[in-house]
Design a protein around this motif. Structure first.
Motif, short mmCIF file in Angstrom:
data_model
loop_
_atom_site.label_atom_id
_atom_site.label_comp_id
_atom_site.label_asym_id
_atom_site.label_seq_id
_atom_site.Cartn_x
_atom_site.Cartn_y
_atom_site.Cartn_z
N VAL A 321 15.07 83.07 -21.18
CA VAL A 321 16.54 83.54 -21.42
C VAL A 321 17.16 82.85 -20.27
O VAL A 321 16.79 83.33 -18.97
N TRP A 322 18.24 81.94 -20.38
CA TRP A 322 19.01 81.26 -19.26
C TRP A 322 20.12 82.24 -18.71
O TRP A 322 20.70 82.58 -19.66
N GLU A 323 20.06 82.50 -17.39
CA GLU A 323 21.33 83.31 -16.92
C GLU A 323 22.16 82.33 -15.99
O GLU A 323 21.52 81.15 -15.66
N PHE A 324 23.22 82.72 -16.00
CA PHE A 324 24.17 81.90 -15.11
C PHE A 324 24.90 82.58 -14.26
O PHE A 324 25.23 83.83 -14.43
N ASP A 337 36.60 75.29 -0.28
CA ASP A 337 35.24 75.40 -1.05
C ASP A 337 35.60 75.24 -2.52
O ASP A 337 36.18 75.30 -3.08
N PRO A 338 34.16 74.52 -2.94
CA PRO A 338 34.27 74.16 -4.42
C PRO A 338 33.80 75.50 -5.34
O PRO A 338 33.45 76.57 -4.73
N SER A 339 33.90 75.16 -6.43
CA SER A 339 33.25 76.17 -7.51
C SER A 339 31.55 75.78 -7.70
O SER A 339 31.26 74.41 -7.48
N ALA A 340 30.77 76.72 -7.87
CA ALA A 340 29.40 76.33 -8.16
C ALA A 340 28.91 77.24 -9.24
O ALA A 340 29.34 78.36 -9.35
N LEU A 341 27.83 76.53 -10.12
CA LEU A 341 27.43 77.36 -11.13
C LEU A 341 26.03 77.02 -11.09
O LEU A 341 25.36 75.76 -10.87
N LEU A 342 25.09 77.93 -11.30
CA LEU A 342 23.66 78.10 -11.45
C LEU A 342 22.94 78.37 -12.64
O LEU A 342 23.40 79.68 -13.04
N ALA A 343 22.18 77.70 -13.26
CA ALA A 343 21.42 78.20 -14.31
C ALA A 343 19.97 78.30 -14.11
O ALA A 343 19.28 77.47 -13.42
N SER A 344 19.41 79.43 -14.30
CA SER A 344 18.11 79.90 -13.97
C SER A 344 17.40 80.91 -15.04
O SER A 344 18.27 81.44 -15.87
#
Length: 486
Positions: A321-324, A337-344
């Motif tokens: 199950v991918w969480e973000f 600062d930018p926005s960041a997104l991480l998929a794991s």
């Protein structure tokens, strides 16, 4: 033809000619007028002197030239060379020159100018250069002095101080940022604004006036970092040890057995210094890089890598199950600062990271980008998006809930500072539980993690921290639930 005794130049006349021709010779000869300790020559000192002489000669010819950055370790005679004796030599060449010398503290600036004055008023200087400099007794102070010869002036200021009314041929910035305050965003912004706004407007000629910035590397967004990312400069970088940071490449020839100054900065001295300073401070002050090459709180080699095929084999038969996780900020200004997104996904006690992306986007674009990132990286009905509920985060959570079917959750608000939080997840990463699936984002992600907290931005680190904290909290939650059922 016979030579008359009166035609033979005196020792002072010979020395005057040599010093006029060479700043390095002037430096060696007049060191004793401001320093009590004997001079210990080093190739890097001669190299810097020669570079400064080139800057003067270009100015004399009216040539356009780039500003200069000089990154050298402490204890390398940088202030003696650049802030104290160079202004004196400039007056030897042309006493109409206006020079401004600054530092992060007024006390340091006034110390430098007082030593310049000690040189100019010394018995030796007056003997070698008789009547060249005539200081105006009624127009001198601790922060400024002029001469009656051609009206030149040497003045000092300090970081954050008011802009002077003069314009200058040479501007020397010696340590604009305190080592102790380098981690402060406010202190860095003050230094950068002073240099790039106040001092930038003080040039007599924007083509020929040269600004010389000399400092150690303290942060990715210190004045050196800002200059390197925004304009063309003549960059001289001389770390205490021979590394890939040496610039220009020709300066590598200055090193003896891998050391810049083997007499004053031997391997034994550097090893002891690293222990006393710690790896971060040593990297910045002596190696001229904002963080240790192997990483600081998070080491580069702690992050494992796998191809997509290897990931599929490692997780075969497991529910994936991918969480973000998102660290949001809406702006197009890349200095913010930018926005960041991480998929794991967390499978078999291992965190697999599929993708990390950072973007500088305004709110409407960000709201379109987030669902697309989730869709491209394995979103299912079981997936959740965790957003830290800071000012921008709350409005984004509300918008996503109202406009999409994404399962968005407000992550717990942090109660600890960022450095403490990273310390809290370091053991998890060190145990090789974080695997990066191959992607173009890998290098930037690892670089930011390894440079934290001295990186220009920390949004991707925030996402990683938030994700691992959730994993570490899960066993505690399970224990609490079991206690309730018992």
């Amino acid at each position: 033809m016979s030579v008359k005794l009166n035609d033979i130049p005196s020792e002072d006349a010979i020395l005057r000619d040599l010093c006029n021709r060479s700043f390095y010779r002037f430096f060696c000869e007049f060191w004793e007028t401001i320093e009590a300790a004997p001079l210990i020559p080093s190739p890097h000192i001669k190299y810097i002197c020669n570079e400064l002489q080139v800057a003067y000669e270009k100015w004399e010819r009216g040539e356009s030239q780039d500003d200069i950055i000089i990154n050298v370790p402490p204890g390398s005679s940088k202030s003696t060379v650049i802030s104290q004796l160079y202004p004196a030599w400039l007056w030897v060449k042309d006493s109409s020159i206006f020079t401004l010398c600054t530092s992060y503290k007024a006390k340091l600036s006034t110390k430098n100018i007082s030593r310049t004055k000690d040189c100019l008023t010394s018995k030796k200087f007056k003997s070698v250069f008789p009547n060249l400099i005539q200081l105006r007794d009624n127009d001198n102070s601790k922060t400024r002095f002029k001469n009656n010869n051609k009206g030149g002036e040497i003045e000092v200021s300090s970081t954050g101080g008011e802009a002077t009314g003069n314009h200058y041929h040479f501007i020397i910035i010696d340590d604009p940022l305190s080592v102790k305050l380098a981690a402060s965003e406010v202190a860095r912004e003050t230094a950068n604004d002073y240099i790039n706004t106040s001092l930038a407007s003080r040039k007599k000629n924007f083509d020929t006036t040269v600004t010389i910035l000399v400092m150690q590397r303290l942060h990715e967004e210190d004045p050196t970092g800002v200059w390197l990312s925004t304009k063309e400069v003549n960059h001289i970088c001389l770390p205490a040890e021979l590394t890939d940071n040496v610039k220009p490449v020709a300066a590598r020839a200055l090193y003896v057995d891998g050391l810049l100054d083997p007499v004053r900065k031997s391997n034994k001295v550097l090893k002891s210094t690293k222990v006393s300073l710690g790896s971060y401070a040593y990297a910045g002050q002596f190696l001229q890089q904002p963080a240790p090459s192997e990483g600081g709180l998070l080491k580069k080699h702690w992050f494992q890598k796998a191809t997509w095929q290897q990931f599929q084999e490692l997780t075969r038969g497991q529910k994936v199950v991918w969480e973000f996780d998102a660290d949001t900020a809406y702006t197009k200004n890349t200095t913010n600062d930018p926005s960041a997104l991480l998929a794991s996904t967390y499978v078999n006690n291992t965190l697999y990271i599929r993708a990390v992306n950072q973007k500088w986007l305004e709110l409407p674009e960000l709201l379109r980008f987030i669902p697309k990132f989730l869709e491209d990286n394995g979103q299912t009905p079981d997936s959740k998006l965790y957003i830290e509920p800071k000012a921008s985060g709350k409005s984004i959570v509300q918008s996503i809930r109202a406009e999409t079917l994404v399962n968005v959750v407000e992550a717990p608000s942090p109660t600890l500072d960022k450095i403490t939080r990273v310390h809290g997840i370091a053991a998890f990463v060190e145990s090789l539980r974080v695997v990066l699936i191959d992607g173009s984002w890998n290098q930037d992600f690892i670089a930011q993690c390894a440079t934290f907290p001295n990186a220009a931005h920390d949004d991707m680190v925030d996402c990683l921290t938030q994700r691992i904290e959730r994993i570490l909290a899960a066993p505690l939650n399970q224990k609490r639930n079991k206690a309730i059922y018992l």
